[in-house]
Design a protein around this motif. Structure first.
Motif, mmCIF file in Angstrom:
data_model
loop_
_atom_site.group_PDB
_atom_site.id
_atom_site.type_symbol
_atom_site.label_atom_id
_atom_site.label_comp_id
_atom_site.label_asym_id
_atom_site.label_seq_id
_atom_site.Cartn_x
_atom_site.Cartn_y
_atom_site.Cartn_z
ATOM 1 N N TYR A 19 0.885 -1.167 0.000
ATOM 2 C CA TYR A 19 0.000 0.000 0.000
ATOM 3 C C TYR A 19 0.918 1.211 0.000
ATOM 4 N N VAL A 51 4.109 0.977 2.090
ATOM 5 C CA VAL A 51 3.965 -0.032 3.144
ATOM 6 C C VAL A 51 3.822 -1.427 2.541
ATOM 7 N N PRO A 72 -0.812 -12.823 13.518
ATOM 8 C CA PRO A 72 -1.153 -11.663 14.344
ATOM 9 C C PRO A 72 -1.753 -10.529 13.524
ATOM 10 N N ASN A 73 -2.237 -9.519 14.208
ATOM 11 C CA ASN A 73 -2.792 -8.346 13.521
ATOM 12 C C ASN A 73 -1.746 -7.725 12.625
ATOM 13 N N GLY A 74 -2.160 -7.355 11.408
ATOM 14 C CA GLY A 74 -1.251 -6.719 10.467
ATOM 15 C C GLY A 74 -0.326 -7.686 9.763
ATOM 16 N N ALA A 75 -0.552 -9.006 9.929
ATOM 17 C CA ALA A 75 0.311 -10.000 9.293
ATOM 18 C C ALA A 75 0.116 -10.053 7.786
ATOM 19 N N GLY A 76 -1.021 -9.556 7.308
ATOM 20 C CA GLY A 76 -1.278 -9.578 5.874
ATOM 21 C C GLY A 76 -2.342 -10.591 5.458
ATOM 22 N N LYS A 77 -3.098 -11.102 6.413
ATOM 23 C CA LYS A 77 -4.114 -12.112 6.104
ATOM 24 C C LYS A 77 -5.180 -11.545 5.160
ATOM 25 N N SER A 78 -5.705 -10.398 5.545
ATOM 26 C CA SER A 78 -6.746 -9.801 4.691
ATOM 27 C C SER A 78 -6.176 -9.413 3.334
ATOM 28 N N GLU A 138 -13.786 -9.178 5.845
ATOM 29 C CA GLU A 138 -13.716 -8.773 7.250
ATOM 30 C C GLU A 138 -14.707 -7.622 7.442
ATOM 31 N N GLU A 192 -12.087 -13.672 8.845
ATOM 32 C CA GLU A 192 -12.452 -13.555 10.266
ATOM 33 C C GLU A 192 -13.951 -13.623 10.531
ATOM 34 N N GLN A 240 -7.949 -16.413 13.741
ATOM 35 C CA GLN A 240 -6.807 -16.157 14.614
ATOM 36 C C GLN A 240 -6.635 -17.244 15.670
HETATM 37 N N1 LIG Z 1 -5.654 0.233 2.860
HETATM 38 C C1 LIG Z 1 -4.438 0.190 3.462
HETATM 39 N N2 LIG Z 1 -3.585 1.225 3.347
HETATM 40 C C2 LIG Z 1 -2.370 1.191 3.924
HETATM 41 N N3 LIG Z 1 -1.897 0.171 4.631
HETATM 42 C C3 LIG Z 1 -2.698 -0.896 4.794
HETATM 43 C C4 LIG Z 1 -4.012 -0.942 4.216
HETATM 44 N N4 LIG Z 1 -4.571 -2.123 4.538
HETATM 45 C C5 LIG Z 1 -3.672 -2.776 5.270
HETATM 46 N N5 LIG Z 1 -2.542 -2.047 5.423
HETATM 47 C C6 LIG Z 1 -1.321 -2.477 6.148
HETATM 48 O O1 LIG Z 1 -0.889 -3.685 5.559
HETATM 49 C C7 LIG Z 1 -0.485 -4.595 6.556
HETATM 50 C C8 LIG Z 1 -1.284 -5.865 6.457
HETATM 51 O O2 LIG Z 1 -2.645 -5.575 6.715
HETATM 52 P P1 LIG Z 1 -3.787 -6.662 6.649
HETATM 53 O O3 LIG Z 1 -5.075 -5.952 6.846
HETATM 54 O O4 LIG Z 1 -3.643 -7.474 5.438
HETATM 55 O O5 LIG Z 1 -3.463 -7.540 7.943
HETATM 56 P P2 LIG Z 1 -4.339 -8.606 8.694
HETATM 57 O O6 LIG Z 1 -3.461 -9.770 8.943
HETATM 58 O O7 LIG Z 1 -5.607 -8.865 7.993
HETATM 59 O O8 LIG Z 1 -4.628 -7.869 10.071
HETATM 60 P P3 LIG Z 1 -5.909 -7.950 11.033
HETATM 61 O O9 LIG Z 1 -5.743 -9.145 11.886
HETATM 62 O O10 LIG Z 1 -5.803 -6.682 11.826
HETATM 63 O O11 LIG Z 1 -7.126 -8.005 10.187
HETATM 64 C C9 LIG Z 1 -0.635 -3.874 7.892
HETATM 65 O O12 LIG Z 1 0.612 -3.317 8.207
HETATM 66 C C10 LIG Z 1 -1.638 -2.788 7.585
HETATM 67 O O13 LIG Z 1 -1.400 -1.671 8.409
#
Ligand SMILES: Nc1ncnc2c1ncn2[C@@H]1O[C@H](COP(=O)(O)OP(=O)(O)OP(=O)(O)O)[C@@H](O)[C@H]1O
Ligand SMILES: [Mg+2]
Lengths: 243, 304
Positions: free
Chosen positions: A13, A16, A37-43, A85, A162, A195
């Motif tokens: 992104y 990032v 974990p949160n922010g791992a990139g799953k979504s 999600e 999730e 999770q």
């Molecule tokens: N639209 C966006 N713009 C900028 N950064 C993003 C965006 N979406 C996600 N990120 C960043 O990309 C990384 C992965 O995010 P992602 O949502 O894929 O994680 P996740 O594993 O699904 O987390 P969660 O458990 O919180 O749902 C994180 O560092 C997040 O901050």
């Protein structure tokens, strides 16, 4: 054929990075949990597969067809559906209208009505409230509607991000029971972001662990659950520390 | 003469025009978050399409000569065509642009259309007589109103009902409503972005054509500025209605129409030239009380 192949996929992104060179093979009819974990990139992984975010590197194949670069509406036509999600229910539409939005891509028009009835059998509360505004449903009902809405596209692969988010444990059980029943009935491939390794182990399936945007581990969900249980015993309640 | 029914018909017919113009803007905003300021120029384009290209002061009817049953569908199609063409040439390339960038492009597009019309037709307003019989008064419940007013009110009703049916009962209508609420989610369910957006532009352009026909018949002039004037009111109506809300656009269109007719009738003579100042004060008060507009879009948040 609906084998799903992810090869060296990266997503960022702006500056990032969210995923870095992720590879993953999922067989037809398999059940795979994506954890981390949160922010791992799953979504981000799910979104990349269904075309909601662009990939910066790598390729994605559904049933041998290259999908990276195609718009989401084209990927949906290959039999891929996602329950995002936060569900993203259309709150201004009725329950039944939500179910019908995705039927435009189906070739088997005749089966639409019987499929809607089937969803009402699986989720009776949706049938009762079919004419209600979907925005007025509770969180659990919205989760069921989101799953039903995805099913109405008649998918081969269903990805659920999730499903347990914000739901009471007994509702989560109900959601999972339905997902498993639907998978058996329809021979769906299921990819679920979850999770909790304990929950994944109870449901059963393969688990893929993401951390910091890469796949760090992979195996049977039961093994992960055991390991997490041990960690919990040694280090206290938090089995998975944030990345 | 009975003043109250008269006022009612004036308010309803003016409101109807505003409502149709506002609907044209709200439709596009709903699906792509674009406030399309070129909408007024679609209206002007349709007005001038009625007459033979020339810079003379008196207009010679061109398309306008066709019988109504032929003219109406042709002009609606023409309005749809210019709107769809502008999407194809300009807005399609800006799908990922910010709303502000898109809005500025719509201004630019409006200027291009306006200046093309100026070049071809000159800047002087032209007398034009389309369906003059419609301005003959008829007597309804004690008021003497031009037939056109009745037709405008009926036409608005027909347009609003037809649009509601289209959105409520057809597949493309359902897809448009879903896309208006959450475009990405709609696409994930297989809704084709291009089909929905093209459909919205076509409807919006057809509405512009309907407004053009009514304004020409009512005022008897073709004026390059008429598009901009109605665009301003229609834009305000969409804001008051709640940007993107179609029922809001219709309600606010009628509200502004009614307010300006009532102000015109009841303001003291000395204050009448400042009617619009009063009107916009009224608008500001509404927005202070309800900044999200009268009909803010529903929230999809679960009520756990
Ligand atoms: N639209 C966006 N713009 C900028 N950064 C993003 C965006 N979406 C996600 N990120 C960043 O990309 C990384 C992965 O995010 P992602 O949502 O894929 O994680 P996740 O594993 O699904 O987390 P969660 O458990 O919180 O749902 C994180 O560092 C997040 O901050
Ligand atoms: Mg996530």
């Amino acid at each position: 054929m609906s084998k799903l192949g992810v090869f060296d996929v990266s997503v960022r992104y702006g500056k990032v990075p969210a995923l870095t060179d992720v590879s993953l093979q999922i067989e037809e009819g398999e059940r795979v949990f994506i954890s981390g974990p949160n922010g791992a990139g799953k979504s981000s992984l799910l979104k990349a597969i269904c075309g909601a975010v662009p990939t910066t590197h790598g390729r994605i194949e559904i049933g041998g067809m290259l999908v990276a670069g195609r718009p989401p509406e084209a990927i949906a036509r290959l039999g891929m559906t996602m329950v995002p999600e936060g569900r993203d229910i259309f709150g201004t539409l009725t329950v039944e209208e939500n179910l019908r939005v995705g039927t435009g891509i189906r070739r088997d028009r005749d089966a639409i009505e019987s499929d809607i009835d089937e969803i009402y059998e699986n989720f009776p509360i949706l049938g009762e409230r079919r004419q209600a505004n979907a925005g007025a449903l509770s969180g659990g009902q919205q989760q069921m509607l989101a799953i039903g809405r995805g099913l109405m596209t008649n998918p081969k692969v269903m990805m659920v991000d999730e499903p347990s988010l914000g739901l009471a444990p007994n509702i989560v059980d109900q959601v999972y029971e339905t997902l498993i029943r639907l998978q058996k009935d329809r021979g769906l491939t299921l990819v679920i972001v979850e999770q909790s390794s304990a929950r994944a182990a109870r449901v059963g399936g393969r688990m893929v662990l993401l951390r910091g945007g890469t796949v760090v581990d992979e195996g049977d969900a039961a093994e992960f659950a055991e390991r997490d249980l041990l960690k919990e015993a040694y280090f206290g309640q938090s089995a998975e520390e944030p990345a | 003469m009975n003043a109250i029914p008269q006022l009612f018909f004036d308010a309803m017919s003016l409101g109807g025009i505003y409502a149709m113009a506002a609907l044209g803007i709200a439709l596009i905003f709903g699906v792509m978050n674009l406030v399309n300021f070129a909408h007024g120029e679609y209206i002007a384009f349709c007005v001038f399409a009625l007459i033979v290209p020339s810079t003379d002061a008196v207009a010679v009817l061109f398309l306008g000569k066709a019988p109504a049953l032929l003219l109406i569908p042709i002009l609606l199609a023409l309005g749809a065509a210019i709107a769809v063409a502008s999407e194809f040439v300009v807005f399609r390339h800006m799908r990922k642009a910010t709303p502000v960038a898109m809005m500025i492009s719509s201004f630019a597009l409006g200027f291009v259309i306006q200046n093309s019309l100026l070049l071809i037709y000159g800047s002087r307003p032209k007398a034009i007589s389309l369906w003059p019989d419609l301005n003959k008064p008829v007597s309804v419940i004690g008021a003497s109103v031009p037939l056109l007013q009745i037709i405008v009110i009926l036409a608005t009703l027909v347009v609003v009902v037809a649009l509601a049916l289209l959105l409520k009962k057809t597949k493309i209508g359902l897809e448009m409503r879903a896309a208006a609420e959450n475009f990405t989610m709609a696409r994930l369910l297989g809704v084709r972005a291009n089909v929905v957006i093209t459909g919205a532009f076509a409807l919006s352009g057809a509405l512009a054509a309907a407004v053009a026909m009514i304004m020409v018949t009512q005022t008897g002039v073709a004026d390059i500025r008429m598009g901009g004037q109605i665009m301003l009111v229609a834009f305000i109506a969409t804001v008051i209605g709640g940007l993107g809300s179609l029922p809001g656009a219709v309600a606010a269109g009628f509200l502004i129409g009614a307010a300006s007719v009532i102000l015109q009738a009841f303001l003291p003579l000395d204050a009448r030239p400042f009617r619009d100042a009063f009107l916009y004060t009224f608008v500001i008060v509404i927005l202070l009380v309800r900044p999200q507009g009268l009909f803010a879009a529903h929230s999809a948040k679960p009520r756990v």
